[in-house]
Design an enzyme around this catalytic site. Structure first.
Site, PDB file in Angstrom:
ATOM      1  N   ARG A 130       0.819  -1.236   0.000  1.00 24.71           N
ATOM      2  CA  ARG A 130       0.000   0.000   0.000  1.00 24.71           C
ATOM      3  C   ARG A 130       0.844   1.274   0.000  1.00 24.71           C
ATOM      4  O   ARG A 130       0.371   2.344   0.384  1.00 24.71           O
ATOM      5  CB  ARG A 130      -0.973   0.032   1.172  1.00 24.71           C
ATOM      6  N   LYS A 152       3.436  11.826 -10.963  1.00 19.78           N
ATOM      7  CA  LYS A 152       2.567  11.010 -11.824  1.00 19.78           C
ATOM      8  C   LYS A 152       3.271   9.688 -12.079  1.00 19.78           C
ATOM      9  O   LYS A 152       4.433   9.659 -12.485  1.00 19.78           O
ATOM     10  CB  LYS A 152       2.328  11.713 -13.155  1.00 19.78           C
ATOM     11  N   GLU A 194      10.343  18.990 -24.341  1.00 22.07           N
ATOM     12  CA  GLU A 194       9.570  19.140 -23.104  1.00 22.07           C
ATOM     13  C   GLU A 194      10.063  20.376 -22.327  1.00 22.07           C
ATOM     14  O   GLU A 194       9.287  21.010 -21.617  1.00 22.07           O
ATOM     15  CB  GLU A 194       9.727  17.861 -22.289  1.00 22.07           C
ATOM     16  N   LYS A 236       7.184  23.675 -12.873  1.00 27.25           N
ATOM     17  CA  LYS A 236       6.335  22.501 -12.664  1.00 27.25           C
ATOM     18  C   LYS A 236       5.983  22.358 -11.183  1.00 27.25           C
ATOM     19  O   LYS A 236       4.836  22.066 -10.845  1.00 27.25           O
ATOM     20  CB  LYS A 236       7.011  21.229 -13.190  1.00 27.25           C
ATOM     21  N   GLU A 246      -4.328  17.427 -10.737  1.00 27.89           N
ATOM     22  CA  GLU A 246      -4.765  17.887 -12.060  1.00 27.89           C
ATOM     23  C   GLU A 246      -6.263  18.053 -12.179  1.00 27.89           C
ATOM     24  O   GLU A 246      -6.917  17.485 -13.042  1.00 27.89           O
ATOM     25  CB  GLU A 246      -4.233  16.934 -13.148  1.00 27.89           C
ATOM     26  N   ARG A 250      -3.000  22.309 -13.564  1.00 23.54           N
ATOM     27  CA  ARG A 250      -1.931  21.371 -13.910  1.00 23.54           C
ATOM     28  C   ARG A 250      -2.064  20.857 -15.346  1.00 23.54           C
ATOM     29  O   ARG A 250      -1.078  20.469 -15.967  1.00 23.54           O
ATOM     30  CB  ARG A 250      -1.915  20.201 -12.905  1.00 23.54           C
ATOM     31  N   ASN A 254       0.116  19.778 -20.086  1.00 28.70           N
ATOM     32  CA  ASN A 254      -0.156  18.861 -21.193  1.00 28.70           C
ATOM     33  C   ASN A 254      -0.161  19.561 -22.542  1.00 28.70           C
ATOM     34  O   ASN A 254      -0.667  19.002 -23.518  1.00 28.70           O
ATOM     35  CB  ASN A 254      -1.504  18.172 -20.978  1.00 28.70           C
ATOM     36  N   HIS A 257       0.193  17.574 -25.627  1.00 29.88           N
ATOM     37  CA  HIS A 257       0.164  16.159 -25.255  1.00 29.88           C
ATOM     38  C   HIS A 257      -1.071  15.392 -25.711  1.00 29.88           C
ATOM     39  O   HIS A 257      -1.004  14.182 -25.869  1.00 29.88           O
ATOM     40  CB  HIS A 257       0.343  16.004 -23.739  1.00 29.88           C
ATOM     41  N   HIS A 261       0.115  12.052 -27.427  1.00 29.72           N
ATOM     42  CA  HIS A 261      -0.243  10.703 -26.973  1.00 29.72           C
ATOM     43  C   HIS A 261      -0.995   9.938 -28.066  1.00 29.72           C
ATOM     44  O   HIS A 261      -0.804   8.743 -28.236  1.00 29.72           O
ATOM     45  CB  HIS A 261      -1.091  10.769 -25.699  1.00 29.72           C
ATOM     46  N   HIS A 275       8.561  10.080 -27.277  1.00 29.12           N
ATOM     47  CA  HIS A 275       7.564  10.950 -26.646  1.00 29.12           C
ATOM     48  C   HIS A 275       7.865  12.434 -26.913  1.00 29.12           C
ATOM     49  O   HIS A 275       6.992  13.179 -27.354  1.00 29.12           O
ATOM     50  CB  HIS A 275       7.492  10.660 -25.140  1.00 29.12           C
TER      51      HIS A 275
HETATM   52 ZN    ZN Z   1       5.456  14.705 -21.784  1.00 27.93          ZN
END
Ligand code: ZN
Ligand code: ADP
Length: 377
Positions: A130, A152, A194, A236, A246, A250, A254, A257, A261, A275
């Protein structure tokens, strides 16, 4: 004899999240001080290093020596490099291996590697017993400026990238610039995309600085790298401190993104497109979309494209591995994005360099038109 005690971080950035707050330390050769730095801040009886076979060749021994010198018992698990590692199967194997080794609540997982290692290790740390401590030692520019900050964690679903995961903060992040010396140039450039994102979202001065100094940074000049990594991490960490999970602001991180993605998923998470390369293309699509919607001056969109091109990042999509991009497939993937609200995808648009915003009402026919012009035109 003990070199590690002399190594000082050049920058220290606090991510303020109440009891989950932690420091990002940026500097040269921090790897050799990792044991001391970890022992200083975290009570840990044993550390499990998770890395990939490329990174371990270069850096595992130094990290192990550093942990040994600090009296931290340790073990290592080496994964295959690449995005395919972020699968259920590898995740299951990783958890079982660590559990079979007798992991305890007081142990720490150390992610030594790029975003892939960081994402899967963070997710493992959040679920084993956990939740156990974890430390990130990012070794790619992309992970140093972005994925190692903010907690994340993720693996990929067969429907899309990073759709399974948790928010789980590390206890410490150690970004050692010198590890970038062995990073393949293509990966360095992908991470640079990025970095540029931070200037475009909210800091036009940083974007101008990158226009001027990006080339030197990419040559590995330490002072330039420190400035760029620290600026990105500061921005960030401020955004994450305001909106850890988010629910709002936040999402600005992206930028590019939603498109990126979808492109990555469409070509199947292999090396065909990295990426960061997809992010550069995605950012250009987001700027073009903003310009088409009358929101962003075309001169800013052109400036962004010019900068990416000038340092060697492509702003046009590569050829699809099977010969043809399918717009329907990309639109469907956009509809599966994590930011979809009430069936409508959310896009990060721009009013100009340094001024991004969240838009949940972008007409999808405009998106389709842009994709057709870009991919089929
Ligand atoms: Zn990224
Ligand atoms: P990202 O941070 O871009 O998500 P990955 O974790 O996929 O990156 O790493 C990109 C590639 O670079 C992988 O093949 C990885 O093994 C390799 N790599 C990561 N860090 C280094 C480094 N410092 N030196 C050499 N290769 C590295």
């Amino acid at each position: 004899m003990k070199l590690s005690s002399k190594i000082e971080p050049a920058e220290q950035i606090r991510v303020s999240l109440k009891e989950r707050s932690y420091d990002i330390l940026i500097g040269s050769d921090l790897l050799d001080a990792a044991g001391t730095l970890i022992a200083k801040g975290i009570e840990t009886s044993k550390a499990y290093i998770v890395t990939d076979s490329n990174v371990s060749t270069h850096y595992a021994n130094r990290l192990i020596s550093s942990l040994n010198n600090a009296g931290i018992e340790n073990d290592i698990i080496i994964l295959e490099p690449g995005e395919k590692t972020k699968s259920f199967k590898v995740f299951e194997g990783l958890l079982n291996t660590i559990i079979e080794k007798g992991v305890e609540r007081s142990n720490t997982l150390i992610a030594l590697g790029g975003g892939v290692v960081g994402d899967i290790t963070g997710f493992a740390a959040s679920t084993i017993l956990r939740g156990i401590n974890y430390v990130q030692i990012p070794t790619t520019l992309l992970a140093q400026v972005d994925s190692s900050v903010g907690g994340k964690t993720a693996i990929n679903s067969s429907s899309g990238k990073n759709l399974i995961g948790s928010f789980y903060q590390p206890k410490l992040v150690l970004a050692d610039l010198r590890t970038l010396e062995t990073l393949p140039e293509r990966e360095l450039l992908a991470g640079y995309a990025e970095t540029v994102k931070y200037g475009l979202i909210g800091d036009s001065v940083f974007f101008s600085w990158l226009e001027k100094n990006g080339e030197n940074l990419l040559k590995g000049e330490q002072s330039y790298l420190i400035h760029a990594i620290a600026t990105s991490c500061k921005m960030k960490s401020e955004i994450v401190a305001q909106d850890e999970k988010e629910k709002g602001e936040r999402a600005l991180l992206n930028l590019g993104h939603t498109f990126a993605h979808a492109l990555e998923s469409e070509v199947g998470f292999d090396n065909h497109i990295l990426h960061g390369e997809a992010v550069a293309i995605g950012i250009c699509l987001a700027f073009n979309l903003s310009t088409n919607l009358g929101l962003c001056p075309i001169s800013d969109t052109e400036r962004v494209q010019k900068h990416f091109r000038s340092i060697g990042l492509s702003v046009e999509p590569p050829e699809h591995p099977s010969g043809e991009w399918k717009i329907d497939a990309i639109m469907k993937l956009i509809g599966l994005d994590k930011k979809v609200v009430n069936n409508h995808p959310v896009f990060i648009l721009s009013k100009g360099i340094g001024s991004s915003f969240i838009a949940d009402d972008v007409p999808l026919n405009e998106v389709r038109q842009l994709l057709e012009n870009t991919f089929l035109g």
